[in-house]
Enzyme design. Structure first.
Site, PDB file in Angstrom:
ATOM      1  N   GLU A  61      18.555  87.376  54.102  1.00 12.57           N
ATOM      2  CA  GLU A  61      19.795  88.004  54.578  1.00 12.57           C
ATOM      3  C   GLU A  61      19.536  89.365  55.220  1.00 12.57           C
ATOM      4  O   GLU A  61      20.257  89.775  56.132  1.00 12.57           O
ATOM      5  CB  GLU A  61      20.806  88.158  53.438  1.00 12.57           C
ATOM      6  CG  GLU A  61      21.392  86.835  52.955  1.00 12.57           C
ATOM      7  CD  GLU A  61      20.537  86.138  51.911  1.00 12.57           C
ATOM      8  OE1 GLU A  61      19.420  86.621  51.630  1.00 12.57           O
ATOM      9  OE2 GLU A  61      20.975  85.098  51.374  1.00 12.57           O
ATOM     10  N   PHE A 117      28.544  82.741  38.126  1.00 11.92           N
ATOM     11  CA  PHE A 117      27.283  82.517  38.824  1.00 11.92           C
ATOM     12  C   PHE A 117      27.332  83.123  40.230  1.00 11.92           C
ATOM     13  O   PHE A 117      28.282  82.881  40.965  1.00 11.92           O
ATOM     14  CB  PHE A 117      26.980  81.011  38.906  1.00 11.92           C
ATOM     15  CG  PHE A 117      25.721  80.711  39.669  1.00 11.92           C
ATOM     16  CD1 PHE A 117      24.487  81.128  39.196  1.00 11.92           C
ATOM     17  CD2 PHE A 117      25.772  80.045  40.878  1.00 11.92           C
ATOM     18  CE1 PHE A 117      23.323  80.877  39.898  1.00 11.92           C
ATOM     19  CE2 PHE A 117      24.609  79.786  41.598  1.00 11.92           C
ATOM     20  CZ  PHE A 117      23.383  80.205  41.104  1.00 11.92           C
ATOM     21  N   GLN A 118      26.316  83.870  40.561  1.00 11.04           N
ATOM     22  CA  GLN A 118      26.211  84.555  41.853  1.00 11.04           C
ATOM     23  C   GLN A 118      27.413  85.450  42.146  1.00 11.04           C
ATOM     24  O   GLN A 118      27.796  85.640  43.297  1.00 11.04           O
ATOM     25  CB  GLN A 118      25.979  83.557  43.002  1.00 11.04           C
ATOM     26  CG  GLN A 118      24.604  82.892  42.912  1.00 11.04           C
ATOM     27  CD  GLN A 118      24.190  82.162  44.160  1.00 11.04           C
ATOM     28  OE1 GLN A 118      25.030  81.617  44.877  1.00 11.04           O
ATOM     29  NE2 GLN A 118      22.890  82.114  44.422  1.00 11.04           N
ATOM     30  N   LYS A 160      36.036  82.098  47.557  1.00 10.87           N
ATOM     31  CA  LYS A 160      35.846  80.684  47.840  1.00 10.87           C
ATOM     32  C   LYS A 160      37.194  79.954  47.955  1.00 10.87           C
ATOM     33  O   LYS A 160      37.365  79.081  48.807  1.00 10.87           O
ATOM     34  CB  LYS A 160      35.008  80.078  46.708  1.00 10.87           C
ATOM     35  CG  LYS A 160      34.441  78.734  47.057  1.00 10.87           C
ATOM     36  CD  LYS A 160      33.368  78.278  46.082  1.00 10.87           C
ATOM     37  CE  LYS A 160      32.912  76.899  46.535  1.00 10.87           C
ATOM     38  NZ  LYS A 160      31.664  76.473  45.965  1.00 10.87           N
ATOM     39  N   MET A 211       2.077 106.602  58.556  1.00 13.39           N
ATOM     40  CA  MET A 211       2.776 107.876  58.494  1.00 13.39           C
ATOM     41  C   MET A 211       2.659 108.491  57.100  1.00 13.39           C
ATOM     42  O   MET A 211       2.491 109.707  56.959  1.00 13.39           O
ATOM     43  CB  MET A 211       4.243 107.707  58.901  1.00 13.39           C
ATOM     44  CG  MET A 211       5.007 109.021  59.023  1.00 13.39           C
ATOM     45  SD  MET A 211       4.277 110.131  60.246  1.00 13.39           S
ATOM     46  CE  MET A 211       5.240 109.724  61.703  1.00 13.39           C
TER      47      MET A 211
END
Lengths: 574, 170
Positions: free
Chosen positions: A51, A113-114, A163, A478
């Site tokens: 993502e 969940f999630q 959802k 760097m």
């Protein structure tokens, strides 16, 4: 009677009405419904491998095209993986709309969940965000999200949709009107302030126009150049504004600040008037703000009033869109020209010219020594000067800004504010998806590359032939430079490897063409080979000098009067 | 230095979280806070007493929040300010009448009397509340609950007051 549509189908319709042509994302349980609706839409979906990659792709797309970039992710880990690209887009004012799935409304707060509190987590890294729990809110929320993301000071907006809201059905009535009483960005500058600014400019002896990324967000490059020419103003372009005025223009001084060139940094430091447009006096530009440009009066033009006088008190604040205010300034300047020509400021221009002559950006490529990154960048630019250049974060980014010759706006894409390593590969993919007919070259470091190279699988699968030039110095360069300069050569955790991974082999495994240059004489042939392949992504690896350091350099928090021009300045300063 | 500001916001879920999150992120300090409805059901009013010198930034950053409609700074003396306080003090039976007499002077109402404590309710200007509290310290404060401050600007027509309002921007 209008047809009944699911919330997901309404979401996709609303996105189509916003003109969305591509979405970068990763599906998952809570956003499944939206993906189902997307399946029968004409909108292209590009499946990122992570993502974060999807988010940076949306940002690269927005950078390159000026349109809003759109990214999809599911709830929980999908949404948390989006936080870095959102924070990145927020710092650099990039218009991105992120749509995330959320668990059912009845499950919210129950550690489903999630489930994660996406709205709360994303709040400090977005311009605005929404939690939609009712299908009725979907059309207006999408309209608002695009409006907020793309107007005023652009920025990322997140819309979290449950959802059940995506699964419910209702009639689709088309796009809706929105009303945001608390959001009315100023466009025109106050005429009195514009006059005051022109008084300051005409009275100044050592003015510098300090152009920031806001010029590019406002698509105001033409106006910037016209105004600089009208008033004879030398122009410094910040890291975000490279290309806002062509580097070949005689008034262009280039980048100032921590790794800026001597002339640009010193011109600001000695100026008696700074005209900041779409810039925010970032610490990488000012060094210690108390010691910055001590004699300068400040005109600060910004669409975001909160930027004005945040770091440095403005003498003439102007709230407005950079393009609109520059037009006002041009008109006002035109009127004043009737009273007499613009001041020539010969002494100041001669001083700048002298610095430019005496302190140019330069590098030495020993034909028998290791490859210098500046040389690679210089040659890349000579071979593909029309390309869009995307950079990661670190030494290669600074050298790219210093040595690429930017001749047009929106051809330079990088992570300026957040400094997100790993930005280049996915942002390049997004840029190329938006500008398929333009060559897109990412200049990346080996450290950055290893953070996000898996998105090359996406590029290969989707037929997005980006070109990645990996400056492999087998180090987090760097950080290593700072360890050399400030930590007694104690190279703690900065060493990577020249051979692991084998980058050309890795590129082949990812579905790309891979090439390697190990010596200076191999640089040009490698570039030529890399540019010749256009049917798949290309990775060109350049095995570079690990000990090279970026100069000029101003020590963090130091004064911009103390510019280290090269390693020889270090011994006497440390 | 403390400043009193009222913030008119859209009556939307999470607006208070947006404000407090922004304060935390920008390292601004809230001294007291009260949120409630207004005459318009689509609007809420947040009254804040904020600490610190960076008022200009605080106001601008508030305006950046999309749901913030108006921010009003109230210079000292130009707003009607009220707080409410419940304070329970030690009150030996033999000192009870002395305490009640004192409370009378401050217009404090005894709302609960126990075996060895009295609980007072005080409503009024913040200064009166702190004066009362200071006075009651001599008897010993058992517990204290205090509301955030609420305020309305004085009516411009009846008083020569001036509200400072900043322009709404992006």
């Amino acid at each position: 009677m209008p047809e009944q549509l699911s919330g997901a189908a309404i979401l996709i319709r609303a996105l189509e009405h916003e003109g969305v042509d591509v979405i970068f994302g990763v599906p998952g349980g809570a956003i499944l419904q939206a993906y189902d609706a997307l399946y029968s839409s004409s909108i292209r979906h590009i499946l990122a491998r992570h993502e974060q990659g999807g988010g940076h792709m949306a940002s690269g797309y927005a950078h390159a095209t000026g349109r809003v970039g759109v990214t999809f992710a599911t709830s929980g880990p999908g949404a948390t993986n989006l936080i870095t690209p959102l924070a990145d887009a927020y710092m650099d004012s990039i218009p991105v709309v992120a749509i995330t799935g959320q668990v059912r409304t009845t499950s919210i707060g129950l550690d489903a969940f999630q489930e994660t509190h996406t709205w709360g987590i994303s709040m400090p890294v977005t311009k605005h965000n929404y939690l939609v729990t009712n299908i009725n809110e979907i059309p207006s929320t999408i309209r608002e999200a695009f409006h907020v993301a793309s107007t005023g000071r652009p920025g990322p907006v997140l819309v979290d949709i449950t959802k059940d809201a995506l699964a419910d059905a209702m009639p689709w009535h088309g796009p809706v009107e929105i009303d945001l009483p608390g959001y009315r960005p100023s466009v025109q500058g106050h005429p009195r302030q514009v006059k005051a600014a022109m008084d300051e400019i005409l009275a100044s002896e050592r003015p510098v126009l300090y152009a920031g990324g806001g010029i590019l967000r406002a698509r105001a490059s033409e106006e910037l150049r016209a105004f600089a020419e009208q008033q004879g103003l030398p122009v410094v372009t910040t890291l975000m504004a490279r290309g806002a005025i062509p580097d070949s223009h005689p008034l262009t001084l280039g980048m100032s600040g921590m790794h800026g060139n001597y002339t640009a940094s010193t011109a600001m430091q000695r100026s008696d008037l700074l005209i900041a447009i779409g810039a925010r006096f970032d610490d990488r530009v000012t060094g210690n703000p108390d010691l910055f440009a001590p004699e300068a009066r400040i005109i600060h033009i910004d669409v975001d009033p909160a930027e004005i006088s945040k770091i440095r008190k403005a003498d003439v604040p102007i709230v407005g869109d950079a393009k609109a205010v520059l037009r006002q300034l041009l008109d006002e300047g035109e009127r004043r020209l009737k009273d007499g020509p613009a001041p020539t400021r010969t002494e100041w221009m001669d001083t700048l010219e002298g610095w430019r002559r005496d302190f140019p950006l330069a590098y030495v490529q020993d034909p028998d020594g290791p490859i210098q990154q500046q040389y690679v960048i210089d040659e890349l630019c000579k071979h593909a000067g029309d390309a869009i250049v995307v950079a990661g974060v670190g030494q290669h980014q600074m050298w790219a800004s210093q040595f690429w010759k930017f001749e047009r706006p929106n051809a330079w894409i990088n992570s300026g504010g957040l400094g997100t390593m790993g930005y280049a590969v996915p942002a390049a993919i997004g840029a190329k998806a938006g500008m398929p007919d333009t060559t897109v070259i990412a200049i990346d470091g080996d450290g950055c590359f290893q953070m996000t190279f898996q998105e090359l699988i996406t590029a290969a699968e989707e037929g997005i032939p980006v070109k990645i030039a990996v400056m492999n110095n087998a180090n987090l360069g760097m950080v290593r430079q700072w360890q050399k300069l400030f930590y007694d050569d104690r190279y703690s955790a900065t060493e990577l490897s020249y051979t692991n991974p084998n980058i050309p082999m890795l590129a082949e495994a990812l579905g790309c063409a891979g090439f390697r240059a190990e010596t200076p004489d191999e640089v040009i042939p490698t570039i030529e080979k890399g540019l010749a392949v256009n049917d798949r992504p290309v990775v060109m690896e350049f095995v570079c000098d690990p000990d090279a350091m970026v100069f000029p350099m101003i020590v963090a928090g130091g004064s911009n009067d103390e510019i280290l021009m090269g390693p020889e300045d270090i011994s006497c300063n440390t | 230095m403390q400043h009193l500001i009222t913030v008119t916001v859209e009556n939307q879920p999470g607006v208070l979280a947006r404000i407090t999150s922004m304060f935390a992120r920008r390292d601004f300090n809230i001294h007291s806070l009260a949120v409630g409805p207004t005459e318009d059901p689509t609007r809420s009013r947040v009254t804040m007493v904020v600490d610190g010198p960076e008022m200009e930034q605080i106001v601008k950053q508030l305006y950046k929040l999309i749901h913030v409609i108006k921010v009003t700074e109230h210079p000292q003396g130009e707003a009607i300010e009220r707080e409410i306080m419940l304070v329970r003090v030690h009150a030996d039976p033999k000192r009870r009448s002395e305490i009640l007499n004192a409370a009378n002077i401050f217009d404090a109402t005894a709302v609960d009397v126990g075996a060895s404590t009295i609980t007072f309710e005080v409503v009024g200007e913040p200064m009166r509340l702190s004066d009362f509290l200071e006075f009651m310290k001599t008897y010993g404060i058992v517990s204290l609950a205090k509301s955030g401050r609420i305020a309305l600007a004085k009516d411009a027509k009846s008083q020569n007051t001036k509200q400072k309002q900043t322009a709404k921007g992006a």
